[in-house]
Scaffold this active site. Sequence first.
Site, PDB file in Angstrom:
ATOM      1  N   GLY A  39      48.550   0.476  -1.211  1.00  0.00           N
ATOM      2  CA  GLY A  39      49.589  -0.495  -0.879  1.00  0.00           C
ATOM      3  C   GLY A  39      50.973  -0.217  -1.405  1.00  0.00           C
ATOM      4  N   CYS A  69      40.871  -3.429   4.996  1.00  0.00           N
ATOM      5  CA  CYS A  69      42.028  -3.160   4.149  1.00  0.00           C
ATOM      6  C   CYS A  69      43.267  -3.635   4.904  1.00  0.00           C
ATOM      7  CB  CYS A  69      42.099  -1.662   3.873  1.00  0.00           C
ATOM      8  SG  CYS A  69      43.583  -1.133   3.001  1.00  0.00           S
ATOM      9  N   THR A  71      46.339  -3.138   4.135  1.00  0.00           N
ATOM     10  CA  THR A  71      47.348  -2.079   4.160  1.00  0.00           C
ATOM     11  C   THR A  71      47.065  -1.087   5.285  1.00  0.00           C
ATOM     12  OG1 THR A  71      47.504  -2.342   1.766  1.00  0.00           O
ATOM     13  CG2 THR A  71      48.447  -0.342   2.707  1.00  0.00           C
ATOM     14  N   GLU A 149      40.713  -3.455  -9.699  1.00  0.00           N
ATOM     15  CA  GLU A 149      40.057  -2.149  -9.865  1.00  0.00           C
ATOM     16  C   GLU A 149      39.690  -1.885 -11.328  1.00  0.00           C
ATOM     17  OE1 GLU A 149      39.107   0.275  -7.608  1.00  0.00           O
ATOM     18  OE2 GLU A 149      39.647  -1.034  -5.935  1.00  0.00           O
ATOM     19  N   CYS A 183      45.293  -9.026   1.443  1.00  0.00           N
ATOM     20  CA  CYS A 183      44.709  -7.782   0.933  1.00  0.00           C
ATOM     21  C   CYS A 183      43.265  -8.115   0.579  1.00  0.00           C
ATOM     22  CB  CYS A 183      45.476  -7.329  -0.308  1.00  0.00           C
ATOM     23  SG  CYS A 183      44.630  -6.052  -1.269  1.00  0.00           S
ATOM     24  N   THR A 184      42.348  -7.251   0.976  1.00  0.00           N
ATOM     25  CA  THR A 184      40.926  -7.572   0.805  1.00  0.00           C
ATOM     26  C   THR A 184      40.477  -7.555  -0.659  1.00  0.00           C
ATOM     27  OG1 THR A 184      40.464  -5.250   1.280  1.00  0.00           O
ATOM     28  CG2 THR A 184      40.275  -6.814   3.113  1.00  0.00           C
TER      29      THR A 184
END
Length: 264
Positions: A39, A69, A71, A149, A183-184
Amino acid sequence: MIGIFDSGLGGLSALKEVRRLLPSEDIIYFGDTGRVPYGTRSRDTIIKYSLQDMNFLASKGVDAVLVACGTASSNALATLREKYPNIPIIGVIDAGVRAAAKATKNKIIGIAGTPSTIGSGAFEKGLHAVNPDFKTVSAACPLFVPLVENGFVSADDEITRLAAKTHLAPIIEAHADTLILGCTHYPIIAPTIAKVIPDATLINVGAAAAEELRAVMDNGISTLRLGRVQYFVSDEPQGFERIASIFLGEEITDKVTRIDIERY
Ligand code: DGL
Protein backbone atom coordinates in the site's frame (compact mmCIF):
# COMPACT_ATOMS: atom_id res chain seq x y z
CA MET A 1 -10.52 -24.61 -6.57
CA ILE A 2 -10.48 -20.99 -5.44
CA GLY A 3 -7.35 -18.83 -5.35
CA ILE A 4 -7.07 -15.95 -2.89
CA PHE A 5 -4.15 -13.55 -2.62
CA ASP A 6 -3.06 -10.60 -0.55
CA SER A 7 0.21 -8.91 0.38
CA GLY A 8 0.18 -10.81 3.67
CA LEU A 9 -2.31 -11.71 6.38
CA GLY A 10 -5.12 -9.38 5.31
CA GLY A 11 -6.74 -11.71 2.83
CA LEU A 12 -7.52 -14.09 5.67
CA SER A 13 -10.46 -11.81 6.50
CA ALA A 14 -11.87 -12.80 3.09
CA LEU A 15 -10.79 -16.43 3.35
CA LYS A 16 -12.68 -16.82 6.61
CA GLU A 17 -15.91 -15.76 4.92
CA VAL A 18 -15.24 -17.82 1.76
CA ARG A 19 -14.89 -20.91 3.94
CA ARG A 20 -18.14 -20.13 5.71
CA LEU A 21 -20.03 -19.59 2.45
CA LEU A 22 -18.36 -22.34 0.37
CA PRO A 23 -17.24 -24.93 2.92
CA SER A 24 -16.60 -27.71 0.42
CA GLU A 25 -14.41 -25.71 -1.96
CA ASP A 26 -10.66 -26.23 -1.97
CA ILE A 27 -8.72 -22.99 -1.47
CA ILE A 28 -5.18 -21.89 -2.22
CA TYR A 29 -4.15 -18.78 -0.28
CA PHE A 30 -1.06 -16.77 -1.16
CA GLY A 31 0.27 -14.08 1.19
CA ASP A 32 3.18 -12.10 -0.23
CA THR A 33 4.82 -11.75 3.18
CA GLY A 34 8.27 -11.18 1.66
CA ARG A 35 7.10 -7.98 -0.05
CA VAL A 36 4.39 -6.63 2.27
CA PRO A 37 3.29 -3.80 2.42
CA TYR A 38 1.94 -3.08 -1.06
CA GLY A 39 0.00 0.00 0.00
CA THR A 40 2.92 2.40 0.16
CA ARG A 41 4.34 1.37 -3.24
CA SER A 42 3.91 2.79 -6.74
CA ARG A 43 1.11 1.63 -9.03
CA ASP A 44 3.64 -0.02 -11.39
CA THR A 45 5.11 -2.09 -8.60
CA ILE A 46 1.68 -3.08 -7.27
CA ILE A 47 0.67 -4.24 -10.77
CA LYS A 48 3.91 -6.21 -11.19
CA TYR A 49 3.52 -7.95 -7.80
CA SER A 50 -0.19 -8.65 -8.36
CA LEU A 51 0.54 -10.24 -11.76
CA GLN A 52 3.12 -12.53 -10.18
CA ASP A 53 0.66 -13.49 -7.42
CA MET A 54 -1.96 -14.25 -10.06
CA ASN A 55 0.54 -16.22 -12.18
CA PHE A 56 1.30 -18.38 -9.17
CA LEU A 57 -2.37 -19.11 -8.47
CA ALA A 58 -3.06 -19.78 -12.16
CA SER A 59 -0.16 -22.26 -12.20
CA LYS A 60 -2.09 -24.21 -9.55
CA GLY A 61 -5.13 -24.48 -11.82
CA VAL A 62 -7.60 -22.33 -9.87
CA ASP A 63 -11.15 -21.90 -11.23
CA ALA A 64 -11.64 -18.38 -9.84
CA VAL A 65 -9.60 -15.81 -7.93
CA LEU A 66 -10.48 -13.42 -5.14
CA VAL A 67 -8.10 -10.46 -5.05
CA ALA A 68 -8.37 -10.08 -1.28
CA CYS A 69 -6.43 -6.84 -1.21
CA GLY A 70 -7.81 -3.32 -1.57
CA THR A 71 -4.50 -2.06 -2.90
CA ALA A 72 -4.23 -4.70 -5.64
CA SER A 73 -7.95 -4.40 -6.44
CA SER A 74 -7.78 -0.64 -6.89
CA ASN A 75 -4.61 -0.69 -9.00
CA ALA A 76 -4.28 -4.00 -10.81
CA LEU A 77 -7.70 -5.61 -11.35
CA ALA A 78 -8.09 -4.52 -14.98
CA THR A 79 -4.58 -5.76 -15.87
CA LEU A 80 -5.21 -9.13 -14.21
CA ARG A 81 -8.52 -9.57 -16.04
CA GLU A 82 -6.88 -8.65 -19.34
CA LYS A 83 -4.16 -11.24 -18.88
CA TYR A 84 -6.54 -13.96 -17.61
CA PRO A 85 -9.83 -13.46 -19.48
CA ASN A 86 -10.93 -17.05 -18.79
CA ILE A 87 -10.61 -16.97 -15.01
CA PRO A 88 -13.28 -15.05 -13.08
CA ILE A 89 -11.41 -12.51 -10.93
CA ILE A 90 -13.25 -10.75 -8.11
CA GLY A 91 -11.90 -7.63 -6.41
CA VAL A 92 -13.01 -5.98 -3.17
CA ILE A 93 -13.90 -2.46 -4.35
CA ASP A 94 -17.33 -2.97 -5.95
CA ALA A 95 -18.50 -5.34 -3.23
CA GLY A 96 -17.37 -2.88 -0.52
CA VAL A 97 -19.16 -0.01 -2.26
CA ARG A 98 -22.40 -1.97 -2.49
CA ALA A 99 -22.28 -3.02 1.15
CA ALA A 100 -21.58 0.55 2.35
CA ALA A 101 -24.28 2.10 0.16
CA LYS A 102 -26.76 -0.35 1.67
CA ALA A 103 -25.64 0.26 5.26
CA THR A 104 -25.52 4.08 5.45
CA LYS A 105 -28.47 6.06 6.77
CA ASN A 106 -27.00 9.56 7.08
CA LYS A 107 -25.13 9.22 3.73
CA ILE A 108 -21.77 10.07 5.33
CA ILE A 109 -19.36 7.26 4.54
CA GLY A 110 -15.81 7.00 5.84
CA ILE A 111 -13.16 5.16 3.83
CA ALA A 112 -10.02 3.83 5.51
CA GLY A 113 -7.35 2.33 3.28
CA THR A 114 -3.71 2.16 2.39
CA PRO A 115 -2.13 5.35 0.96
CA SER A 116 -2.27 3.79 -2.51
CA THR A 117 -5.94 2.79 -2.30
CA ILE A 118 -6.96 6.19 -0.97
CA GLY A 119 -4.80 7.86 -3.64
CA SER A 120 -6.61 5.90 -6.36
CA GLY A 121 -10.01 7.29 -5.30
CA ALA A 122 -11.57 3.94 -6.29
CA PHE A 123 -14.06 3.66 -3.40
CA GLU A 124 -15.06 7.33 -3.68
CA LYS A 125 -15.74 6.98 -7.43
CA GLY A 126 -17.77 3.82 -6.88
CA LEU A 127 -19.86 5.39 -4.11
CA HIS A 128 -20.59 8.54 -6.10
CA ALA A 129 -21.63 6.43 -9.09
CA VAL A 130 -24.22 4.76 -6.84
CA ASN A 131 -25.41 8.01 -5.27
CA PRO A 132 -23.91 11.47 -6.00
CA ASP A 133 -25.34 12.69 -2.66
CA PHE A 134 -23.04 10.50 -0.60
CA LYS A 135 -20.52 12.50 1.40
CA THR A 136 -17.23 10.59 1.58
CA VAL A 137 -14.40 11.18 4.03
CA SER A 138 -11.17 9.31 3.38
CA ALA A 139 -8.23 8.45 5.59
CA ALA A 140 -4.98 6.80 4.58
CA CYS A 141 -3.85 4.56 7.45
CA PRO A 142 -0.22 3.56 6.80
CA LEU A 143 0.40 2.26 10.34
CA PHE A 144 -2.37 -0.37 10.36
CA VAL A 145 -0.74 -2.97 8.07
CA PRO A 146 2.62 -3.08 9.94
CA LEU A 147 0.73 -3.30 13.24
CA VAL A 148 -1.26 -6.30 12.00
CA GLU A 149 1.71 -8.01 10.35
CA ASN A 150 3.66 -7.62 13.61
CA GLY A 151 0.90 -9.06 15.73
CA PHE A 152 -0.50 -6.00 17.52
CA VAL A 153 -4.00 -7.35 16.93
CA SER A 154 -5.46 -7.57 20.42
CA ALA A 155 -8.18 -5.11 21.44
CA ASP A 156 -5.96 -4.34 24.45
CA ASP A 157 -3.00 -3.16 22.36
CA GLU A 158 -2.76 0.51 23.26
CA ILE A 159 -0.45 1.30 20.33
CA THR A 160 -3.09 0.07 17.86
CA ARG A 161 -5.83 2.06 19.60
CA LEU A 162 -3.74 5.24 19.37
CA ALA A 163 -2.99 4.63 15.68
CA ALA A 164 -6.70 4.09 15.02
CA LYS A 165 -7.66 7.26 16.88
CA THR A 166 -5.08 9.29 14.97
CA HIS A 167 -5.71 7.86 11.50
CA LEU A 168 -9.49 7.90 11.75
CA ALA A 169 -9.86 11.38 13.32
CA PRO A 170 -11.30 13.06 10.17
CA ILE A 171 -13.88 10.29 9.78
CA ILE A 172 -14.88 10.40 13.45
CA GLU A 173 -15.22 14.22 13.27
CA ALA A 174 -17.41 13.99 10.14
CA HIS A 175 -19.87 11.69 12.02
CA ALA A 176 -19.76 8.98 9.37
CA ASP A 177 -22.29 6.28 10.22
CA THR A 178 -20.53 3.74 7.98
CA LEU A 179 -16.82 3.01 7.70
CA ILE A 180 -15.41 1.02 4.79
CA LEU A 181 -12.43 -0.99 5.99
CA GLY A 182 -10.91 -0.61 2.53
CA CYS A 183 -7.87 -2.74 3.27
CA THR A 184 -8.38 -6.41 4.07
CA HIS A 185 -5.92 -6.23 6.95
CA TYR A 186 -8.20 -3.92 8.91
CA PRO A 187 -10.93 -6.39 9.94
CA ILE A 188 -8.21 -8.20 11.91
CA ILE A 189 -8.11 -5.13 14.21
CA ALA A 190 -11.84 -4.40 13.92
CA PRO A 191 -12.43 -4.66 17.71
CA THR A 192 -9.90 -1.83 18.24
CA ILE A 193 -11.32 0.25 15.39
CA ALA A 194 -14.84 -0.22 16.80
CA LYS A 195 -13.62 1.16 20.13
CA VAL A 196 -12.62 4.51 18.61
CA ILE A 197 -15.62 4.85 16.27
CA PRO A 198 -18.31 2.91 18.14
CA ASP A 199 -21.39 4.17 16.31
CA ALA A 200 -20.28 3.36 12.77
CA THR A 201 -21.12 0.18 10.86
CA LEU A 202 -17.82 -1.36 9.79
CA ILE A 203 -17.72 -2.77 6.26
CA ASN A 204 -15.48 -5.80 5.78
CA VAL A 205 -14.73 -5.59 2.04
CA GLY A 206 -13.19 -9.07 1.86
CA ALA A 207 -16.32 -10.62 3.35
CA ALA A 208 -18.49 -8.62 0.95
CA ALA A 209 -16.39 -9.86 -1.99
CA ALA A 210 -16.74 -13.44 -0.74
CA GLU A 211 -20.51 -13.13 -1.31
CA GLU A 212 -19.80 -12.15 -4.90
CA LEU A 213 -17.46 -15.09 -5.31
CA ARG A 214 -20.17 -17.43 -4.08
CA ALA A 215 -22.49 -16.15 -6.82
CA VAL A 216 -19.76 -16.86 -9.41
CA MET A 217 -19.13 -20.37 -8.08
CA ASP A 218 -22.86 -21.11 -7.92
CA ASN A 219 -22.95 -20.21 -11.58
CA GLY A 220 -21.60 -23.54 -12.65
CA ILE A 221 -17.85 -23.73 -12.09
CA SER A 222 -18.18 -25.22 -8.65
CA THR A 223 -17.55 -28.95 -8.30
CA LEU A 224 -17.68 -30.93 -5.10
CA ARG A 225 -14.32 -30.79 -3.32
CA LEU A 226 -13.03 -31.58 0.13
CA GLY A 227 -12.76 -28.10 1.62
CA ARG A 228 -8.98 -28.27 1.86
CA VAL A 229 -6.99 -25.08 2.41
CA GLN A 230 -3.33 -24.69 1.48
CA TYR A 231 -1.34 -21.59 2.41
CA PHE A 232 1.68 -20.23 0.56
CA VAL A 233 3.89 -17.31 1.61
CA SER A 234 6.98 -15.64 0.16
CA ASP A 235 8.99 -15.37 3.40
CA GLU A 236 9.56 -17.68 6.33
CA PRO A 237 6.19 -19.04 7.47
CA GLN A 238 6.54 -18.70 11.26
CA GLY A 239 5.15 -15.21 11.87
CA PHE A 240 2.34 -15.81 9.39
CA GLU A 241 1.42 -19.13 11.02
CA ARG A 242 1.28 -17.62 14.48
CA ILE A 243 -0.95 -14.64 13.70
CA ALA A 244 -3.08 -16.52 11.16
CA SER A 245 -3.75 -19.28 13.70
CA ILE A 246 -4.96 -16.67 16.23
CA PHE A 247 -7.18 -14.93 13.69
CA LEU A 248 -8.63 -18.11 12.19
CA GLY A 249 -8.99 -19.82 15.56
CA GLU A 250 -7.24 -22.98 14.35
CA GLU A 251 -3.70 -24.27 14.05
CA ILE A 252 -2.42 -23.99 10.45
CA THR A 253 1.27 -24.74 11.04
CA ASP A 254 1.59 -27.83 8.84
CA LYS A 255 -0.25 -26.25 5.90
CA VAL A 256 2.04 -23.29 5.10
CA THR A 257 4.67 -23.52 2.34
CA ARG A 258 7.25 -20.94 1.36
CA ILE A 259 7.66 -20.19 -2.36
CA ASP A 260 9.89 -17.91 -4.43
CA ILE A 261 7.30 -15.53 -5.94
CA GLU A 262 9.90 -13.80 -8.12
CA ARG A 263 9.94 -16.95 -10.30
CA TYR A 264 6.34 -16.42 -11.41
N1 DGL B 1 -4.35 -5.97 2.60
C1 DGL B 1 -4.01 -5.09 1.56
C2 DGL B 1 -5.11 -4.16 1.19
O1 DGL B 1 -6.23 -4.58 1.27
C3 DGL B 1 -2.63 -4.58 1.42
C4 DGL B 1 -1.99 -3.92 2.53
C5 DGL B 1 -0.59 -3.57 2.21
O2 DGL B 1 0.16 -4.47 1.83
O3 DGL B 1 -0.24 -2.40 2.31
O4 DGL B 1 -4.92 -3.05 0.76
